[in-house]
Design an enzyme around this catalytic site. Structure first.
Site, mmCIF file in Angstrom:
data_model
loop_
_atom_site.group_PDB
_atom_site.id
_atom_site.type_symbol
_atom_site.label_atom_id
_atom_site.label_comp_id
_atom_site.label_asym_id
_atom_site.label_seq_id
_atom_site.Cartn_x
_atom_site.Cartn_y
_atom_site.Cartn_z
ATOM 1 N N LEU A 246 3.885 60.383 46.983
ATOM 2 C CA LEU A 246 3.861 61.177 45.758
ATOM 3 C C LEU A 246 5.247 61.157 45.115
ATOM 4 O O LEU A 246 6.218 61.655 45.680
ATOM 5 C CB LEU A 246 3.429 62.611 46.073
ATOM 6 C CG LEU A 246 2.116 62.745 46.868
ATOM 7 C CD1 LEU A 246 1.757 64.221 47.054
ATOM 8 C CD2 LEU A 246 0.977 61.998 46.178
ATOM 9 N N HIS B 226 47.698 35.649 44.673
ATOM 10 C CA HIS B 226 48.311 36.607 43.758
ATOM 11 C C HIS B 226 47.777 36.444 42.335
ATOM 12 O O HIS B 226 47.761 35.339 41.794
ATOM 13 C CB HIS B 226 49.842 36.436 43.682
ATOM 14 C CG HIS B 226 50.489 36.016 44.942
ATOM 15 N ND1 HIS B 226 50.839 36.912 45.925
ATOM 16 C CD2 HIS B 226 50.851 34.793 45.399
ATOM 17 C CE1 HIS B 226 51.402 36.253 46.928
ATOM 18 N NE2 HIS B 226 51.417 34.966 46.641
ATOM 19 N N ASN C 148 46.020 25.092 47.084
ATOM 20 C CA ASN C 148 46.859 26.256 46.802
ATOM 21 C C ASN C 148 46.741 26.602 45.320
ATOM 22 O O ASN C 148 46.977 25.755 44.455
ATOM 23 C CB ASN C 148 48.322 25.972 47.135
ATOM 24 C CG ASN C 148 49.200 27.189 46.876
ATOM 25 O OD1 ASN C 148 49.308 28.076 47.710
ATOM 26 N ND2 ASN C 148 49.826 27.234 45.708
ATOM 27 N N ALA D 195 50.314 31.900 41.794
ATOM 28 C CA ALA D 195 50.206 33.217 41.172
ATOM 29 C C ALA D 195 50.022 33.092 39.668
ATOM 30 O O ALA D 195 50.676 32.288 39.010
ATOM 31 C CB ALA D 195 51.458 34.028 41.483
ATOM 32 N N TYR E 288 35.249 30.569 29.568
ATOM 33 C CA TYR E 288 34.328 31.047 28.528
ATOM 34 C C TYR E 288 34.875 30.684 27.155
ATOM 35 O O TYR E 288 36.016 31.029 26.813
ATOM 36 C CB TYR E 288 34.175 32.560 28.663
ATOM 37 C CG TYR E 288 33.186 33.194 27.724
ATOM 38 C CD1 TYR E 288 31.904 32.682 27.570
ATOM 39 C CD2 TYR E 288 33.527 34.332 26.999
ATOM 40 C CE1 TYR E 288 30.990 33.279 26.711
ATOM 41 C CE2 TYR E 288 32.618 34.938 26.144
ATOM 42 C CZ TYR E 288 31.357 34.406 26.001
ATOM 43 O OH TYR E 288 30.451 35.003 25.152
#
EC number: 2.7.7.23
Length: 446
Positions: free
Chosen positions: A6, A352, A366, A369, A376
């Site tokens: 229920l 990083h 690799n 950073a 996009y």
């Protein structure tokens, strides 16, 4: 055996725009907790009665679950009337969708009791020190009745044995009894409880663990029941060889699987159908949803959703793995790195300040950073491919679609728009210009 759940009620005391049974406990909507118990009890024919904002509830249900709609909420008896045409079995178990902690073992025990003595109905009851809000079990002269609290006298309100809202019926009896009940009560509703008094053979079976039948009527009770579920799940895991450093701040969904000698640090959420292997370190302050994690993985202060992480990988701190991410063996994803819909190869690392989206990265790569895959173009997403043993310097932008060939090096600060052949050096930045002494005699204010 047919189960009728229920789930049509509004849940006014929740003060919510969504149906009560949709509210979640440990990441799983209440209705799905009940469904989970019913299926684990071996019941395959399941009918869910929906009503208030039915489409929201129905969207949560698996395809093999039937639904019927109670357009007007005229009581629990009326809800079962709406569903009875879909009942195809000799037995019916009726449950409420807002009592999420019922166990499969209890459901199995209830229908075994009904079968052993061919009862018309077996009611699951329990004792509560504070029975406020529950119907009371009344036993008189060998007969069984259930009185709803709204219709109970002060004497009956002092009874501490309560109706759980779970029943096992003989189907033929239930169909006949539903024809005989009426709405002559304070609420002008058709109570399913009224069918019990019509039974020649009825019993109330006391459930030993009263928390199994606790219902949710407001958000305070929702939090209380989540705390009970949290304690049960965490204790089960700890007894199976998992270390949970602080169970009070660790939230784990019921279908999560975790291997031995894994350590879960505080403030961690592991939700959905996540699987975690042996010897992992998870947390602190980590959230994982619907992910597969192999042995010897560490995930620290990070978010992981619908990802696959192979053994030996290291994630965090402050990483985000979005849906479609696969990390192969011994990868390293470090602080402030976001990965989406990408595969990172064995022994590769992005440690990083990096975004890797729609990328396929080979082994022993690799990622320096500040590297960004520019995936996009404003209309479509494009793929970046980085082959084995490549080195991407810091602060690079890889404008997709683009391919970095095996063994190549991309110089720091480069913007790469064209494919790089294998074993090449790619530079895509402005030449540095130095004008020596240009400002040696510059006066203040010039």
């Amino acid at each position: 055996m047919t189960a009728i759940i229920l789930a049509a009620g509004l849940g006014k005391r929740m003060k919510s725009e969504i149906p009560k049974v949709v509210h979640s406990i440990l990441g799983l909507p209440m209705i799905n907790w009940v469904l989970r118990a019913v299926k684990k009890a071996g019941i395959e024919n399941i009918i869910v009665v929906t009503g208030y904002k039915a489409e929201i509830v129905e969207a949560l249900l698996p395809e093999d679950v039937k639904t019927v709609r109670q357009v007007k909420q005229l009581g629990t008896g009326h809800a079962v009337m709406v569903a009875q045409d879909a009942v195809m079995d000799d037995e019916v178990i009726v449950l409420t969708g807002d009592a999420p902690l019922i166990s499969p073992e209890t459901l199995i025990n209830l229908y075994k009791i009904r079968r052993e003595k061919d009862y018309d109905v077996v009611v699951a009851s329990t004792f509560q020190e504070d029975p406020t809000g529950y119907g009371r079990i009344v036993r008189e002269n060998g007969k069984l009745r259930i009185i709803e609290e709204k219709d109970a006298s002060e004497e009956i309100k002092r009874i501490k044995e309560i109706n759980s809202g779970i029943y096992v019926f003989k189907s033929d009896f239930l169909k006949d009894a539903l024809k005989k009940i009426n709405n002559n009560n304070n609420q002008k509703e058709y109570y399913l409880t009224d069918t019990v008094a019509l039974a020649e053979k009825a019993t109330a079976h006391v459930i030993e663990d009263p928390t199994e039948v606790l219902g949710v009527n407001n958000r305070v009770q929702l939090a209380e029941i989540q705390k009970i579920a949290q304690k049960k799940i965490n204790e089960r895991l700890m007894l199976n060889g998992i270390t949970i450093v602080d169970p009070d701040t660790t939230y784990i969904s019921p279908d999560v699987e975790i291997g031995q000698d894994t350590v879960i640090e505080p403030m961690t959420f592991i939700l959905g159908k996540t699987k975690i292997g042996n010897n992992c370190l998870i947390g602190p302050m980590t959230r994982i949803i619907d992910s597969s994690i192999d042995d010897s993985v560490s995930i620290i202060r990070s978010e992981v959703e619908q990802a696959i992480i192979k053994s030996g990988a290291r994630v965090g701190p402050f990483s985000r793995l979005r849906p479609g991410t696969t990390l192969l063996e011994n990868t390293k994803i470090g602080n402030f790195v976001e990965v989406k819909k990408s595969t990172i190869g064995r022994n590769s690392k992005a440690q990083h300040l990096t975004y890797l989206g729609d990328a396929t990265i080979g082994e022993d790569v690799n990622i320096g950073a500040g590297t960004i895959t520019c995936n996009y173009d404003g209309v479509r997403k494009h793929q970046t491919i980085i082959e084995n043993n490549s080195f991407i310097g810091s602060n690079c932008s890889l404008v997709a679609p683009v391919k970095i060939g095996e063994g190549s090096v991309v110089g720091a600060g480069s913007v790469i728009t064209d494919d790089v052949p294998p074993y090449s050096l790619a530079l895509g930045r402005g030449r540095q210009v130095i004008k020596e002494g240009r400002y040696k005699n510059k006066e203040k204010g010039e």
